[in-house]
Enzyme design. Sequence first.
Site, PDB file in Angstrom:
ATOM      1  N   GLY A 154       0.825  -1.206   0.000  1.00  0.00           N
ATOM      2  CA  GLY A 154       0.000   0.000   0.000  1.00  0.00           C
ATOM      3  C   GLY A 154       0.857   1.253   0.000  1.00  0.00           C
ATOM      4  O   GLY A 154       1.886   1.309   0.680  1.00  0.00           O
ATOM      5  N   ARG A 181       0.960  -5.459  -6.029  1.00  0.00           N
ATOM      6  CA  ARG A 181       1.132  -6.693  -5.266  1.00  0.00           C
ATOM      7  C   ARG A 181       1.385  -7.826  -6.253  1.00  0.00           C
ATOM      8  O   ARG A 181       0.851  -7.823  -7.357  1.00  0.00           O
ATOM      9  CB  ARG A 181      -0.111  -6.968  -4.400  1.00  0.00           C
ATOM     10  N   ASP A 186       5.299  -4.976   6.018  1.00  0.00           N
ATOM     11  CA  ASP A 186       5.829  -6.283   6.374  1.00  0.00           C
ATOM     12  C   ASP A 186       5.829  -7.267   5.208  1.00  0.00           C
ATOM     13  O   ASP A 186       6.756  -8.073   5.062  1.00  0.00           O
ATOM     14  CB  ASP A 186       5.075  -6.870   7.570  1.00  0.00           C
ATOM     15  N   THR A 234       4.378   2.657   5.593  1.00  0.00           N
ATOM     16  CA  THR A 234       2.996   2.221   5.710  1.00  0.00           C
ATOM     17  C   THR A 234       2.273   3.120   6.696  1.00  0.00           C
ATOM     18  O   THR A 234       2.828   3.460   7.746  1.00  0.00           O
ATOM     19  CB  THR A 234       2.890   0.755   6.185  1.00  0.00           C
ATOM     20  N   ASP A 254      -0.048   2.290   8.549  1.00  0.00           N
ATOM     21  CA  ASP A 254      -0.549   1.504   9.681  1.00  0.00           C
ATOM     22  C   ASP A 254       0.325   1.587  10.927  1.00  0.00           C
ATOM     23  O   ASP A 254      -0.138   1.284  12.025  1.00  0.00           O
ATOM     24  CB  ASP A 254      -0.692   0.032   9.288  1.00  0.00           C
ATOM     25  N   ASP A 293       2.601  -0.423  11.821  1.00  0.00           N
ATOM     26  CA  ASP A 293       2.517  -1.765  12.404  1.00  0.00           C
ATOM     27  C   ASP A 293       3.802  -2.578  12.262  1.00  0.00           C
ATOM     28  O   ASP A 293       3.781  -3.817  12.296  1.00  0.00           O
ATOM     29  CB  ASP A 293       1.354  -2.544  11.765  1.00  0.00           C
ATOM     30  N   ARG A 322      -5.568  -1.873   9.312  1.00  0.00           N
ATOM     31  CA  ARG A 322      -5.573  -3.332   9.158  1.00  0.00           C
ATOM     32  C   ARG A 322      -5.697  -3.989  10.525  1.00  0.00           C
ATOM     33  O   ARG A 322      -6.708  -3.826  11.191  1.00  0.00           O
ATOM     34  CB  ARG A 322      -4.327  -3.801   8.399  1.00  0.00           C
TER      35      ARG A 322
END
Length: 319
Positions: free
Chosen positions: A11, A72, A103, A125, A127, A129, A171
Site C-alpha cells: 500500500g 502486489r 511487512d 505504511t 498503519d 505496524d 488493518r
Amino acid sequence: MKKIGVLTSGGDAPGMNAAVRAVVRKAIYHNLEVFGVYNGYEGLMEGNIKKMELGSVGDIIQRGGTILYSARSEKFKTDEGQQQAIEQMKKFGIEGLIVIGGDGSFRGAAKLTEKGFPCVGVPGTIDNDISGTDYTIGFDTALNTIVDAVDKIRDTATSHERTYVIEVMGRDAGDLALWAGLANGAESVIIPEEKESFESVVAKLKRGQERGKKHSIIILAEGVGSGLEYGKRIEEETSMETRVTVLGHIQRGGSPSGYDRVLASRLGAKAVDLLMDGIGGRMVGIQNNLVVSHDIADILKQKHAVNMNMYNLSNQLSI
C-alpha cells in the site's frame, strides 16, 4: 557497491516519494548509480527498471503516493519469481536493493537476501505496524488527515446532536485509531489489540446522555469490524441517532507532513549507507529519535504492540 536499486511495494503511504528522493540523491552523492524499479516486485520480475538521475526525483518531496508506483505480486512469493527478479537485476548490474514498504514487502526483501542478494527495508505504511521503529513513513500524515476529518465531523455531530462512528484504517493494528481517538477526544476507541466490550461503549454513551451530553464520537479500527454494522447496533441498543463515516483511502493520500518528509529522508539515506557497507537483510527505523537498523528476519518474527499506556489514558480522559 556501484549500482543499487529502489522500489516501493504494498500500500502506498505519504512520504514514499521523499524516501525515494533520499535514496537516489544519497547514492549519487557517493558516486553510485541508482535504478528505479517500477510497479514493485511485479516490475522487478518484468525488468521494468530505469536508471535515475538527480532530476528524476526533483519536485517530488511534497507529493503523496509513489512515482515508482506499487503493485502486489503473487508470483514473486514463489522461488521461481524471486529467481526471475534476481536475474533481471543482474542484467542491469544492480548489486543491492532498497525496498520501501510494509511487512509483506520486507518478506520479499528477506527472501532475496537469503538467496544472496542484499536488500534493505525502509518502513513505509500508514498503519505503523512494523516492529523495530517508533514510526513508519506515512503514519503521521494519515493521522493528521483523520484528525482533520473528525474535527469536521464533530461540528455536524454537535449541530444535529448525533453519535458518530468513524471507521479508520490500520488493518490489524490500532495505532491510527488510538492516536486519532486521543487527539480528537473520542468517547470510545475500539482497536484490535484491546477490544472494549460493546456493553461498555453503550454504558459510556448512556452516562454521557444522562449528564446532558449532546453528541459522541467513536473511532473504530477497521481490524475490529465494520463501522456500518457497529453504528447500527448502537442505534438499535440506545435509540440514539447514529451516523457512520468510513474514511477509507483518503487516509493514504495527500502531501506528506513535515515529520514524514524528514523521517523518510533520514531512513532512505541510512539504507544507502548500509548497502554501501555491503550490509543486507536489514530494516532501518527510528527509535528515540535515533536512526537504527535491525535484522529483517528478527523483525518479521515480532508482533507490533500498541502503546497500552496511551490506550488507558484515552479511556481515563473520555469518562
